[in-house]
Write a protein that holds these residues in place. Structure first.
Motif, PDB file in Angstrom:
ATOM      1  N   GLN A   1     -66.731  52.376  46.910  1.00  0.00           N
ATOM      2  CA  GLN A   1     -66.058  53.530  46.308  1.00  0.00           C
ATOM      3  C   GLN A   1     -64.552  53.336  46.415  1.00  0.00           C
ATOM      4  OE1 GLN A   1     -67.260  57.427  47.636  1.00  0.00           O
ATOM      5  NE2 GLN A   1     -65.519  58.448  46.676  1.00  0.00           N
ATOM      6  N   ASP A   2     -63.857  53.548  45.315  1.00  0.00           N
ATOM      7  CA  ASP A   2     -62.407  53.388  45.261  1.00  0.00           C
ATOM      8  C   ASP A   2     -61.742  54.654  45.806  1.00  0.00           C
ATOM      9  OD1 ASP A   2     -59.815  52.761  44.746  1.00  0.00           O
ATOM     10  OD2 ASP A   2     -60.080  52.367  42.606  1.00  0.00           O
ATOM     11  N   LEU A   3     -60.913  54.499  46.825  1.00  0.00           N
ATOM     12  CA  LEU A   3     -60.242  55.636  47.433  1.00  0.00           C
ATOM     13  C   LEU A   3     -58.915  55.969  46.765  1.00  0.00           C
ATOM     14  CD1 LEU A   3     -60.805  55.173  51.276  1.00  0.00           C
ATOM     15  CD2 LEU A   3     -62.035  56.635  49.671  1.00  0.00           C
ATOM     16  N   ALA A   4     -58.551  55.220  45.722  1.00  0.00           N
ATOM     17  CA  ALA A   4     -57.283  55.496  45.051  1.00  0.00           C
ATOM     18  C   ALA A   4     -57.335  56.812  44.276  1.00  0.00           C
ATOM     19  CB  ALA A   4     -56.923  54.346  44.106  1.00  0.00           C
ATOM     20  N   ARG A   5     -58.551  57.315  44.000  1.00  0.00           N
ATOM     21  CA  ARG A   5     -58.721  58.585  43.297  1.00  0.00           C
ATOM     22  C   ARG A   5     -59.547  59.528  44.155  1.00  0.00           C
ATOM     23  NH1 ARG A   5     -61.436  57.993  37.754  1.00  0.00           N
ATOM     24  NH2 ARG A   5     -60.816  60.186  37.671  1.00  0.00           N
ATOM     25  N   LEU A   6     -59.251  60.820  44.050  1.00  0.00           N
ATOM     26  CA  LEU A   6     -60.040  61.832  44.741  1.00  0.00           C
ATOM     27  C   LEU A   6     -61.244  62.153  43.871  1.00  0.00           C
ATOM     28  CD1 LEU A   6     -60.595  63.849  46.951  1.00  0.00           C
ATOM     29  CD2 LEU A   6     -58.971  65.429  45.864  1.00  0.00           C
ATOM     30  N   GLN A   7     -62.407  61.675  44.292  1.00  0.00           N
ATOM     31  CA  GLN A   7     -63.636  61.880  43.541  1.00  0.00           C
ATOM     32  C   GLN A   7     -64.758  62.291  44.477  1.00  0.00           C
ATOM     33  OE1 GLN A   7     -63.814  57.825  41.816  1.00  0.00           O
ATOM     34  NE2 GLN A   7     -63.908  58.836  39.829  1.00  0.00           N
ATOM     35  N   SER A   8     -65.707  63.017  43.917  1.00  0.00           N
ATOM     36  CA  SER A   8     -66.917  63.303  44.663  1.00  0.00           C
ATOM     37  C   SER A   8     -67.792  62.059  44.694  1.00  0.00           C
ATOM     38  CB  SER A   8     -67.678  64.461  44.017  1.00  0.00           C
ATOM     39  OG  SER A   8     -68.190  64.061  42.753  1.00  0.00           O
ATOM     40  N   PHE A   9     -68.812  62.103  45.517  1.00  0.00           N
ATOM     41  CA  PHE A   9     -69.750  60.986  45.634  1.00  0.00           C
ATOM     42  C   PHE A   9     -70.384  60.657  44.282  1.00  0.00           C
ATOM     43  CE2 PHE A   9     -74.185  59.643  46.703  1.00  0.00           C
ATOM     44  CZ  PHE A   9     -73.878  58.450  47.315  1.00  0.00           C
ATOM     45  N   GLY A  10     -70.872  61.686  43.594  1.00  0.00           N
ATOM     46  CA  GLY A  10     -71.516  61.465  42.308  1.00  0.00           C
ATOM     47  C   GLY A  10     -70.550  60.980  41.246  1.00  0.00           C
ATOM     48  N   GLU A  11     -69.337  61.544  41.218  1.00  0.00           N
ATOM     49  CA  GLU A  11     -68.335  61.124  40.239  1.00  0.00           C
ATOM     50  C   GLU A  11     -68.011  59.637  40.379  1.00  0.00           C
ATOM     51  OE1 GLU A  11     -65.153  64.486  39.165  1.00  0.00           O
ATOM     52  OE2 GLU A  11     -65.373  64.165  41.325  1.00  0.00           O
ATOM     53  N   ALA A  12     -67.980  59.161  41.615  1.00  0.00           N
ATOM     54  CA  ALA A  12     -67.629  57.765  41.854  1.00  0.00           C
ATOM     55  C   ALA A  12     -68.786  56.819  41.552  1.00  0.00           C
ATOM     56  CB  ALA A  12     -67.177  57.586  43.301  1.00  0.00           C
ATOM     57  N   MET A  13     -70.017  57.254  41.809  1.00  0.00           N
ATOM     58  CA  MET A  13     -71.153  56.347  41.725  1.00  0.00           C
ATOM     59  C   MET A  13     -71.832  56.315  40.359  1.00  0.00           C
ATOM     60  SD  MET A  13     -71.413  54.774  44.599  1.00  0.00           S
ATOM     61  CE  MET A  13     -69.607  54.758  44.616  1.00  0.00           C
ATOM     62  N   ARG A  14     -71.911  57.443  39.681  1.00  0.00           N
ATOM     63  CA  ARG A  14     -72.661  57.486  38.417  1.00  0.00           C
ATOM     64  C   ARG A  14     -72.076  56.578  37.335  1.00  0.00           C
ATOM     65  NH1 ARG A  14     -73.965  62.886  40.151  1.00  0.00           N
ATOM     66  NH2 ARG A  14     -72.015  63.719  39.324  1.00  0.00           N
ATOM     67  N   PRO A  15     -70.742  56.509  37.179  1.00  0.00           N
ATOM     68  CA  PRO A  15     -70.215  55.586  36.157  1.00  0.00           C
ATOM     69  C   PRO A  15     -70.545  54.120  36.436  1.00  0.00           C
ATOM     70  CG  PRO A  15     -68.551  57.202  36.774  1.00  0.00           C
ATOM     71  CD  PRO A  15     -69.678  57.346  37.749  1.00  0.00           C
ATOM     72  N   LEU A  16     -70.887  53.796  37.683  1.00  0.00           N
ATOM     73  CA  LEU A  16     -71.250  52.429  38.034  1.00  0.00           C
ATOM     74  C   LEU A  16     -72.737  52.155  37.807  1.00  0.00           C
ATOM     75  CD1 LEU A  16     -69.207  52.093  41.369  1.00  0.00           C
ATOM     76  CD2 LEU A  16     -68.547  51.358  39.071  1.00  0.00           C
ATOM     77  N   GLY A  17     -73.440  53.157  37.284  1.00  0.00           N
ATOM     78  CA  GLY A  17     -74.853  52.974  36.979  1.00  0.00           C
ATOM     79  C   GLY A  17     -75.792  53.336  38.110  1.00  0.00           C
ATOM     80  N   HIS A  18     -75.296  54.012  39.134  1.00  0.00           N
ATOM     81  CA  HIS A  18     -76.131  54.369  40.278  1.00  0.00           C
ATOM     82  C   HIS A  18     -76.640  55.804  40.158  1.00  0.00           C
ATOM     83  CE1 HIS A  18     -74.949  50.672  42.255  1.00  0.00           C
ATOM     84  NE2 HIS A  18     -73.677  50.996  42.124  1.00  0.00           N
TER      85      HIS A  18
END
Length: 244
Positions: free
Chosen positions: A67-84
């Motif tokens: 997970q990239d910490l450069a942006r403030l994102q929720s767990f789902g916001e960070a993972m779903r675009p990666l196909g998870h």
């Protein structure tokens, strides 16, 4: 043989958590010495591709998700675009007296109760994180009525409640998993887990949530790119062509 095993792991011929052939079998399969086999397995372990368990054998590690910490994102916001696929299991929602550090970060007294929400976060069906989140009771009571198993709290705050997020202050360290945490994350008791202390505020700098995130470092990691701010030399030194 090392390259062949590496390719087999990366291409999925050896799925995650599957046991590799024994050293004896690998020796025969590749027609190499036992020393060569052990060196290859040692190299793959150093790369994080396998785990060697004494008395049990060598197993393929689950690939780490970053997970990239450069942006403030929720767990789902960070993972779903990666196909998870992501989901949550809510363990408890209750009102408690806050730990001192939580009360301070939320700007409350220790006599003021807060809402505590405990969730296990799942990534592709496997548990990767225990999230313990604290909110002011007014906000926590609203969140308690939401579908926290399938929705991210960050999105609820912004889209449903009109509370735009500003920034988060994070402190990252490690903890040793006690028996309860080890059971939740599927790791051995005493294993080191990533611990993230996160304070999230709104755009006015007012604290919204204080959270303790306990992550399985075997499956989940963070990435942050930082730039070096090189101080300028004093004017007199620049004129002389001298740097300090």
């Amino acid at each position: 043989m090392r390259e062949s095993l590496r390719a087999g792991i990366l291409e999925g011929r050896y799925p995650a958590e599957e046991q590799l052939p024994t050293e004896h079998d690998l020796t025969a399969l590749y027609d190499v010495s036992r020393i060569t086999v052990r060196r290859a397995l040692h190299d793959l372990e150093n790369e994080g591709l396998v785990q060697r368990l004494q008395g049990r054998g060598t197993f393929v590690r689950r690939p780490q998700v970053t997970q990239d910490l450069a942006r403030l994102q929720s767990f789902g916001e960070a993972m779903r675009p990666l196909g998870h696929e992501t989901s949550s299991r809510v363990l408890s929602v209750r009102e408690v007296k806050p730990p001192q550090a939580v009360a301070q970060r939320l700007g409350l007294t220790m006599r003021t109760k807060v809402s505590e929400i405990r969730r296990v976060r799942h990534l592709n069906g496997a548990p990767v994180s225990l999230d313990v989140s604290y909110f002011a009771t007014t906000l926590g009571r609203r969140l308690a009525k939401e579908d926290l198993a399938s929705r991210d709290i960050f999105l609820i705050l912004e889209h449903d409640y009109g509370l735009p997020l500003g920034h988060a202050d994070l402190i990252i360290g490690s903890r040793l998993a006690d028996e309860a945490l080890a059971t939740i994350l599927g790791v051995p008791p005493g294993a080191a887990v990533l611990h993230v202390d996160r304070l999230t505020t709104d755009t006015e700098g007012r604290p919204l949530a204080c959270e303790h995130l306990f992550n399985n470092g075997e499956a989940y990691q963070y990435h942050l790119q930082v730039a070096r701010d090189v101080p300028k030399a004093p004017a007199a030194a620049r004129k002389r062509g001298v740097s300090r």
